[in-house]
Design a protein around this motif. Structure first.
Motif: not given
Length: 282
Positions: A25, A105, A107-110
């Protein structure tokens, strides 16, 4: 014809898109390339094969993942037409870059916190500087500014270039007589123009936060008999900046022929170092 296995989201081409699950991650890195005058998202970074057969090498896609496997590589396609008001065109395309990257970027918090390394050739480097200035001022794009770890410049005219050299180069990339360069654009790219000075001044407060690598051209342009962007203009002169001469002229310096191209090793290593952010204390 565009290379196979390349997907496009609007004008931001996704050249490499590994599965995040294959990496720890937060380990993925976003590489964003921005071409310059007369270039494109693909051909600026591609070398033509020798002879009549063989395929071209798009090193961002074909070579870089072998050395840095945890990269998602994107390349901006924008209108690098030289026939309008350059300062406005740079700002507009900088905003466009931010919005397209934000979309990737969002739609994905990471992904929103994923490290970014920008790579710019010539005018593309100026566009990147303008984009980061705008990102720093806009809450919506602030994550892009804070996530950026480094910038790799290829022949970017930070201080401009000789007017005659630019005029000849821009005329060469013009496909028709009606598309000859607008004199305003040539003026804005010449040495110490107000446009370049403003871009540099806007970027100055931010540059300390990023790893900076500046490659400058070794050879004279084949059509001009001179370098287009000399070392004095291509190197910013920062204490933490890495500067290196690359074999090739202004157009060919970022076209790599394969793994054995001697330029590839310093380039991919510079990208890897830049992805770690600035590591200097002075």
């Amino acid at each position: 014809m565009e290379p196979k296995n390349t997907t496009t989201t609007s004008d931001l081409k996704i050249l490499v898109n590994p599965e995040p699950a294959k990496f720890a991650q937060g380990e993925l890195i976003d590489i964003v390339a921005v071409h310059g005058l007369g270039g494109s998202a693909l051909k600026t970074w591609s070398s033509k094969p020798f002879g009549l057969y063989g395929k071209s090498t798009l090193w961002l896609r074909d070579l870089l993942p072998a050395k840095i496997p945890n990269v998602r590589v994107m390349s901006l396609q924008y209108d690098s037409s030289v026939f309008g008001r350059s300062a406005q065109a740079i700002r507009d395309n900088a905003r466009k870059l931010l919005q397209l990257l934000y979309n990737q970027r969002e739609d994905n918090r990471d992904a929103q916190k994923r490290p970014i390394v920008f790579i710019g050739h010539s005018l593309g480097g100026l566009l990147i500087k303008q984009a980061l200035k705008l990102a720093n001022q806009n809450t919506k794009f602030r994550d892009i500014s804070t996530s950026t770890k480094g910038i790799i410049f290829f022949g970017t005219p930070h201080r401009g270039s000789d007017k005659a050299a630019w005029l000849k180069l821009l005329t060469e990339v013009s496909s028709t007589v009606s598309n000859r360069p607008d004199p305003t654009f040539v003026k804005d790219l010449q040495t110490n123009s107000e446009t370049l000075l403003k871009i540099s001044q806007d970027f100055q407060p931010l540059v300390k936060d990023y790893a900076i690598v500046s490659f400058y051209e070794e050879h004279e342009h084949r059509m001009l008999g001179t370098v287009v962007v000399d070392k004095l203009s291509a190197v910013m002169g920062l204490p933490h900046e890495e500067a290196m001469m690359l074999t090739g002229d202004h157009s060919g310096m970022c076209k790599l022929t394969g793994m054995n191209d001697p330029r590839f090793d310093p380039i991919w290593r510079a990208i890897r170092r830049a992805s770690r952010g600035r590591m200097y204390t002075n």
